[in-house]
Design a protein around this motif. Structure first.
Motif, PDB file in Angstrom:
ATOM      1  N   LEU A  21      33.905 -34.641 -40.087  1.00 32.35           N
ATOM      2  CA  LEU A  21      35.731 -34.677 -39.958  1.00 32.35           C
ATOM      3  C   LEU A  21      35.802 -34.511 -38.365  1.00 32.35           C
ATOM      4  CD1 LEU A  21      37.811 -33.852 -41.236  1.00 32.35           C
ATOM      5  CD2 LEU A  21      37.558 -31.438 -41.027  1.00 32.35           C
ATOM      6  N   GLY A  22      36.335 -34.726 -38.232  1.00 36.72           N
ATOM      7  CA  GLY A  22      37.157 -34.036 -36.541  1.00 36.72           C
ATOM      8  C   GLY A  22      38.273 -33.494 -36.227  1.00 36.72           C
ATOM      9  N   LEU A  63      38.112 -38.712 -39.654  1.00 35.61           N
ATOM     10  CA  LEU A  63      36.974 -38.881 -40.561  1.00 35.61           C
ATOM     11  C   LEU A  63      36.227 -40.437 -40.637  1.00 35.61           C
ATOM     12  CD1 LEU A  63      36.967 -36.880 -42.956  1.00 35.61           C
ATOM     13  CD2 LEU A  63      37.325 -37.971 -45.101  1.00 35.61           C
ATOM     14  N   SER A  64      35.100 -40.646 -40.594  1.00 32.86           N
ATOM     15  CA  SER A  64      34.056 -41.709 -40.574  1.00 32.86           C
ATOM     16  C   SER A  64      33.091 -41.343 -41.376  1.00 32.86           C
ATOM     17  CB  SER A  64      33.706 -41.546 -39.197  1.00 32.86           C
ATOM     18  OG  SER A  64      32.414 -42.218 -38.904  1.00 32.86           O
ATOM     19  N   VAL A  65      33.010 -42.484 -42.121  1.00 32.19           N
ATOM     20  CA  VAL A  65      32.094 -42.307 -42.929  1.00 32.19           C
ATOM     21  C   VAL A  65      31.364 -43.555 -42.497  1.00 32.19           C
ATOM     22  CG1 VAL A  65      31.500 -42.619 -45.161  1.00 32.19           C
ATOM     23  CG2 VAL A  65      32.909 -41.103 -45.000  1.00 32.19           C
ATOM     24  N   GLN A  66      29.532 -43.663 -42.612  1.00 27.50           N
ATOM     25  CA  GLN A  66      28.681 -44.642 -43.045  1.00 27.50           C
ATOM     26  C   GLN A  66      27.721 -45.073 -43.359  1.00 27.50           C
ATOM     27  OE1 GLN A  66      27.419 -45.747 -38.360  1.00 27.50           O
ATOM     28  NE2 GLN A  66      25.195 -45.429 -39.361  1.00 27.50           N
ATOM     29  N   ALA A  73      23.141 -49.706 -39.633  1.00 29.37           N
ATOM     30  CA  ALA A  73      24.608 -49.405 -40.071  1.00 29.37           C
ATOM     31  C   ALA A  73      24.782 -50.585 -41.125  1.00 29.37           C
ATOM     32  CB  ALA A  73      25.489 -49.557 -38.938  1.00 29.37           C
ATOM     33  N   ARG A  74      25.375 -50.260 -42.321  1.00 27.76           N
ATOM     34  CA  ARG A  74      25.375 -51.409 -43.099  1.00 27.76           C
ATOM     35  C   ARG A  74      27.335 -51.803 -43.054  1.00 27.76           C
ATOM     36  NH1 ARG A  74      21.683 -54.426 -43.180  1.00 27.76           N
ATOM     37  NH2 ARG A  74      19.680 -53.239 -43.708  1.00 27.76           N
ATOM     38  N   TRP A  75      27.772 -50.682 -43.150  1.00 20.54           N
ATOM     39  CA  TRP A  75      29.664 -50.378 -42.985  1.00 20.54           C
ATOM     40  C   TRP A  75      29.906 -49.581 -42.699  1.00 20.54           C
ATOM     41  CZ3 TRP A  75      31.418 -46.800 -45.892  1.00 20.54           C
ATOM     42  CH2 TRP A  75      31.474 -46.223 -46.713  1.00 20.54           C
ATOM     43  N   MET A  76      30.976 -49.391 -41.926  1.00 15.20           N
ATOM     44  CA  MET A  76      31.444 -48.094 -41.326  1.00 15.20           C
ATOM     45  C   MET A  76      32.914 -47.522 -41.646  1.00 15.20           C
ATOM     46  SD  MET A  76      33.725 -48.908 -38.927  1.00 15.20           S
ATOM     47  CE  MET A  76      33.921 -47.211 -38.390  1.00 15.20           C
ATOM     48  N   VAL A  77      34.081 -46.832 -42.432  1.00 16.51           N
ATOM     49  CA  VAL A  77      35.083 -46.529 -42.289  1.00 16.51           C
ATOM     50  C   VAL A  77      35.737 -45.350 -41.873  1.00 16.51           C
ATOM     51  CG1 VAL A  77      36.827 -46.058 -43.759  1.00 16.51           C
ATOM     52  CG2 VAL A  77      35.162 -47.615 -44.970  1.00 16.51           C
ATOM     53  N   SER A  78      36.553 -46.074 -41.028  1.00 20.93           N
ATOM     54  CA  SER A  78      37.567 -44.807 -39.371  1.00 20.93           C
ATOM     55  C   SER A  78      38.473 -44.182 -40.470  1.00 20.93           C
ATOM     56  CB  SER A  78      36.886 -45.398 -38.607  1.00 20.93           C
ATOM     57  OG  SER A  78      35.737 -44.748 -37.997  1.00 20.93           O
ATOM     58  N   LEU A  79      39.022 -42.922 -40.540  1.00 20.32           N
ATOM     59  CA  LEU A  79      40.547 -42.625 -41.064  1.00 20.32           C
ATOM     60  C   LEU A  79      41.071 -41.554 -39.997  1.00 20.32           C
ATOM     61  CD1 LEU A  79      39.247 -42.201 -44.167  1.00 20.32           C
ATOM     62  CD2 LEU A  79      40.552 -44.175 -44.024  1.00 20.32           C
ATOM     63  N   LEU A  80      42.097 -41.949 -39.760  1.00 21.04           N
ATOM     64  CA  LEU A  80      42.966 -40.955 -38.788  1.00 21.04           C
ATOM     65  C   LEU A  80      43.842 -40.371 -39.615  1.00 21.04           C
ATOM     66  CD1 LEU A  80      43.902 -42.656 -35.794  1.00 21.04           C
ATOM     67  CD2 LEU A  80      42.187 -41.113 -36.378  1.00 21.04           C
ATOM     68  N   GLY A  81      44.410 -39.116 -40.250  1.00 16.41           N
ATOM     69  CA  GLY A  81      45.286 -38.585 -40.759  1.00 16.41           C
ATOM     70  C   GLY A  81      45.773 -36.877 -40.835  1.00 16.41           C
ATOM     71  N   ALA A 123      43.480 -46.862 -41.597  1.00 14.27           N
ATOM     72  CA  ALA A 123      42.233 -47.039 -41.984  1.00 14.27           C
ATOM     73  C   ALA A 123      41.681 -48.064 -41.415  1.00 14.27           C
ATOM     74  CB  ALA A 123      41.850 -47.102 -43.011  1.00 14.27           C
ATOM     75  N   THR A 124      40.149 -48.061 -40.152  1.00 15.51           N
ATOM     76  CA  THR A 124      39.569 -49.090 -40.029  1.00 15.51           C
ATOM     77  C   THR A 124      38.616 -49.511 -40.667  1.00 15.51           C
ATOM     78  OG1 THR A 124      38.464 -48.457 -38.193  1.00 15.51           O
ATOM     79  CG2 THR A 124      40.779 -49.310 -37.565  1.00 15.51           C
ATOM     80  N   TYR A 125      37.882 -50.500 -40.831  1.00 12.77           N
ATOM     81  CA  TYR A 125      36.112 -50.066 -41.641  1.00 12.77           C
ATOM     82  C   TYR A 125      35.909 -51.769 -40.471  1.00 12.77           C
ATOM     83  CZ  TYR A 125      37.805 -54.257 -44.946  1.00 12.77           C
ATOM     84  OH  TYR A 125      38.386 -54.990 -45.394  1.00 12.77           O
TER      85      TYR A 125
END
Length: 128
Positions: A21-22, A63-66, A73-81, A123-125
């Motif tokens: 969490l940023g 929020l960033s999840v990897q 790395a297999r995947w990543m998702v970055s969210l702004l909210g 969101a980006t992934y």
């Protein structure tokens, strides 16, 4: 309607991974690991301390999840909210149980935490 692509939703819901969490404090970023639950375009976390204080001052968060395997790395998702602190104890307790269940913790563990809901704006992934 969620702004999160369906493939990114599937990744976010797939397994109990740590998110980062940023938040912002005094014009500087503050990043910390959190457990989370994603459903229907909303992220729920329960937290306390600096993270909660930062969100109360400035609700713009990331929020960033990897997912990785042995450092690859297999995947990543970055969210702004935009985060909203929910001070209602009943809602916090219900969210805490949902999140603790996801991570295999006792249902009422971490009862000092407060619910924060994050409405996702973008969101980006990426999968690797």
């Amino acid at each position: 309607m969620s702004t999160v692509p369906s493939e990114a939703e599937r990744l976010l819901e797939s397994e109990p991974l740590m998110a980062h969490l940023g938040t912002c404090v005094d014009g500087r970023p503050h990043v910390a690991p959190v457990w989370y639950r994603y459903a229907d375009g909303i992220v729920e976390i329960v937290t306390t301390g600096r993270k909660l204080a930062n969100v109360r001052r400035n609700p713009r968060v990331s929020l960033s999840v990897q997912k990785d395997d042995a450092g690859r790395a297999r995947w990543m998702v970055s969210l702004l909210g935009t985060a909203t602190v929910i001070d209602a104890e009943a809602e916090t307790a219900a969210a805490r149980r949902r999140i603790n269940d996801k991570y295999g913790a006792e249902p009422d563990a971490y009862d000092e935490n407060t619910l924060v809901r994050i409405e996702i704006g973008s969101a980006t992934y990426q999968t690797y």
